[in-house]
Design a protein around this motif. Sequence first.
Motif, PDB file in Angstrom:
ATOM      1  N   HIS A  97     -41.441 -11.853 -34.119  1.00  0.00           N
ATOM      2  CA  HIS A  97     -40.212 -12.583 -34.462  1.00  0.00           C
ATOM      3  C   HIS A  97     -39.515 -11.960 -35.671  1.00  0.00           C
TER       4      HIS A  97
ATOM      5  N   ASN B  20     -37.135  -9.553 -33.900  1.00  0.00           N
ATOM      6  CA  ASN B  20     -36.206 -10.635 -33.594  1.00  0.00           C
ATOM      7  C   ASN B  20     -36.345 -11.103 -32.135  1.00  0.00           C
TER       8      ASN B  20
ATOM      9  N   ASP C 233     -38.274 -14.013 -29.952  1.00  0.00           N
ATOM     10  CA  ASP C 233     -39.013 -15.268 -30.031  1.00  0.00           C
ATOM     11  C   ASP C 233     -39.986 -15.363 -28.864  1.00  0.00           C
TER      12      ASP C 233
ATOM     13  N   ALA D 190     -42.664 -18.063 -27.252  1.00  0.00           N
ATOM     14  CA  ALA D 190     -43.219 -19.412 -27.250  1.00  0.00           C
ATOM     15  C   ALA D 190     -44.713 -19.312 -26.948  1.00  0.00           C
TER      16      ALA D 190
END
Length: 83
Positions: free
Chosen positions: A51, A55, A57, A59
């Motif tokens: 992240h 950059n 993401d 989950a």
Amino acid sequence: MSYQSGIRTTILSALSDICGTDQIESNPNLDLFANNLLDSFGLVELMLTIHEQLNIDIAPTEVDREMWSTPERIIQYLEGKMK
């Protein structure tokens, strides 16, 4: 540097630091879990690095232990996610 080579460099470097071994860069098909190099805490650290540095993401539900078992599989997953 292309974005894909940036992913590779970032992941190999991060995993070498997290796992505490240089084996990662010389053997990107090394099974991280079977060799007790990566655990759930290390995986969280890797997700944070992804992240912060890329950059991207991730989950927790995206992380499948089999799919994330080697550095090469992690790199391929992230490259596929960017397409």
